[in-house]
Scaffold this motif. Structure first.
Motif, mmCIF file in Angstrom:
data_model
loop_
_atom_site.group_PDB
_atom_site.id
_atom_site.type_symbol
_atom_site.label_atom_id
_atom_site.label_comp_id
_atom_site.label_asym_id
_atom_site.label_seq_id
_atom_site.Cartn_x
_atom_site.Cartn_y
_atom_site.Cartn_z
ATOM 1 N N ARG A 332 72.491 -39.992 1.633
ATOM 2 C CA ARG A 332 71.849 -40.536 2.844
ATOM 3 C C ARG A 332 71.699 -42.046 2.762
ATOM 4 O O ARG A 332 71.930 -42.762 3.731
ATOM 5 C CB ARG A 332 70.447 -39.930 3.034
ATOM 6 C CG ARG A 332 70.422 -38.758 3.981
ATOM 7 C CD ARG A 332 69.002 -38.231 4.136
ATOM 8 N NE ARG A 332 68.308 -38.819 5.272
ATOM 9 C CZ ARG A 332 67.045 -38.535 5.590
ATOM 10 N NH1 ARG A 332 66.343 -37.675 4.854
ATOM 11 N NH2 ARG A 332 66.479 -39.093 6.642
ATOM 12 N N ASP A 337 78.708 -43.143 6.669
ATOM 13 C CA ASP A 337 78.412 -42.416 7.910
ATOM 14 C C ASP A 337 76.910 -42.088 8.011
ATOM 15 O O ASP A 337 76.489 -41.448 8.961
ATOM 16 C CB ASP A 337 79.261 -41.138 8.019
ATOM 17 C CG ASP A 337 79.025 -40.188 6.863
ATOM 18 O OD1 ASP A 337 78.458 -40.629 5.829
ATOM 19 O OD2 ASP A 337 79.387 -39.015 6.978
ATOM 20 N N GLN A 338 76.127 -42.527 7.021
ATOM 21 C CA GLN A 338 74.677 -42.350 7.110
ATOM 22 C C GLN A 338 74.014 -43.743 7.161
ATOM 23 O O GLN A 338 74.258 -44.474 8.104
ATOM 24 C CB GLN A 338 74.207 -41.444 5.984
ATOM 25 C CG GLN A 338 74.943 -40.072 6.079
ATOM 26 C CD GLN A 338 74.280 -38.988 5.290
ATOM 27 O OE1 GLN A 338 73.090 -38.723 5.445
ATOM 28 N NE2 GLN A 338 75.041 -38.334 4.432
#
Ligand code: SAH
Length: 360
Positions: A332, A337-338
């Motif tokens: 995360r 893409d986080q």
């Protein structure tokens, strides 16, 4: 001019703002954000899954540890100047500070702790985590007799911005008025009458109608005050936020409540208002004060270069039952893409200080 009370008992924030606007005219977007966020943060702890939003330090201890390591390392390589202060702007629950200070202690660095925080509710959380912390309403009262190791995570995005909109008549400051039919409850943002051509960078002035230019005078003022302190006292600062390299066009004002986006003009003071941070502007004010500026770089790249993967492996080895949790948290914070690319890290340092690790 006198205004009839909207309501007999104590006024809600929406009622108070409505009265103010009826009495003296529309308020700026900046004033609206300042009033809304002051109320919002003063009345709750907004963090975590039961709250409105989750920040990097609340995802994993590894975030604060890497921040602490970075600051301890730059302090050591800059000659271990005596009497350092750990200064955090908007420390939330104090989680980042307690993780960062633990990592610093391993490097034999035990700075005194000073927090710039206006929310009484969050001050209480922070004091419970860090009993020795001292509190300030702004940077003015922070001690002047030692170098500053400064952290601000998701702080600058909570400061008020102005919005200037291109209309047929030219660039106009956006303002806030009561929403027709819902006076005293909800608001609406619209182009006002004040001409603002001079506030828009020349390269952006020739935009289409409806485009918005944002500027962050409050962020610039805090950035400059911080930079001047570091120029006088020595030190380094890490600023971490969702942001861009300006100047640019775009409306980035957002409201989040219970982990969902909402309308910033509904339920004033009950959702978290943020705007993306212009890192170019922050870098410029730091350079004006004579500092060195590094980044902004992606949070993912920063954490990776500081060794988050080795730290994750170590945590997994010491508590194998938490392996999945640690891996998910690492992803995360780091994956593109986080949070890895959206969140950026910028460093300011005194010109005599070393280059902070992570900004290769
Ligand atoms: N850094 C924390 C919290 C981010 S939320 C984390 O990463 O979890 C924003 C923080 O800034 C809160 O602590 C809020 O109370 C504080 N804050 C917002 N506006 C402020 C202001 N103008 N002056 C001082 N603190 C402010």
């Amino acid at each position: 001019m006198s205004v009839e009370p909207l309501h007999a008992g104590p006024l809600t924030l929406a009622q108070r703002l409505t009265r103010m606007i009826l009495a003296s005219g529309p308020i700026s977007i900046a004033q609206y954000i300042a009033e809304a966020n002051a109320h919002y943060y003063a009345t709750r702890d907004p963090l975590g899954s039961a709250g409105d939003f989750t920040t990097a330090p609340e995802i994993s201890q590894m975030f604060g540890e890497m921040v602490g390591l970075c600051l301890a390392d730059v302090w050591m390589r800059s000659g271990r100047r005596p009497n350092p202060y750990y200064v955090e702007l908007g420390p939330g629950r104090g989680t980042l500070a307690s993780d960062a200070l633990r990592a610093m202690e391993q490097a034999q660095l035990a700075p005194r702790v000073h927090f710039v925080e206006t929310s009484p509710v969050l001050r209480e959380c922070q004091q419970a985590r860090l009993a020795h912390a001292r509190f300030h309403d702004d940077l003015d009262t922070v001690p002047e007799d030692g170098p500053l190791l400064v952290v601000a995570n998701e702080f600058f995005d909570a400061l008020p911005i102005r919005q200037i909109e291109k209309t047929q008549a030219g660039w106009r400051e956006r303002v806030v008025v009561p929403r027709p039919g819902r006076e005293g409850e909800a608001f609406v943002g619209m182009a006002g009458e004040r001409p603002m051509e001079a506030a828009v960078p020349a390269a952006l002035r020739d935009a289409q109608d409806g485009e918005i230019y944002e500027s962050g005078p409050a962020g610039a003022a805090v950035g400059f005050a911080l930079a001047q302190r570091i120029a006088r006292q020595g030190g380094a600062a890490l600023l971490i936020d969702y942001g861009y390299e300006g100047p640019a066009l775009g409306d980035t004002l957002q409201a989040v409540r219970a982990h969902k986006m909402t309308d910033p003009f509904d339920d004033v003071g009950e959702s978290d208002l943020t705007a993306h941070v212009d890192f170019t502007m922050l870098g410029n004010v730091a350079r004006q004060a004579g500092l060195r500026v590094y980044g902004p770089i992606g949070q993912g790249a920063f954490l990776t270069r500081l060794g988050i993967d080795a730290r994750a492996d170590m945590l997994v080895r010491t508590s194998p039952d938490r392996a999945d949790e640690v891996r998910i948290a690492r992803d995360r914070l780091v994956n593109t893409d986080q949070m890895g690319d959206l969140f950026r890290v910028m460093a300011f340092t005194h010109p005599d200080w070393a280059t902070p690790e992570g900004f290769a």
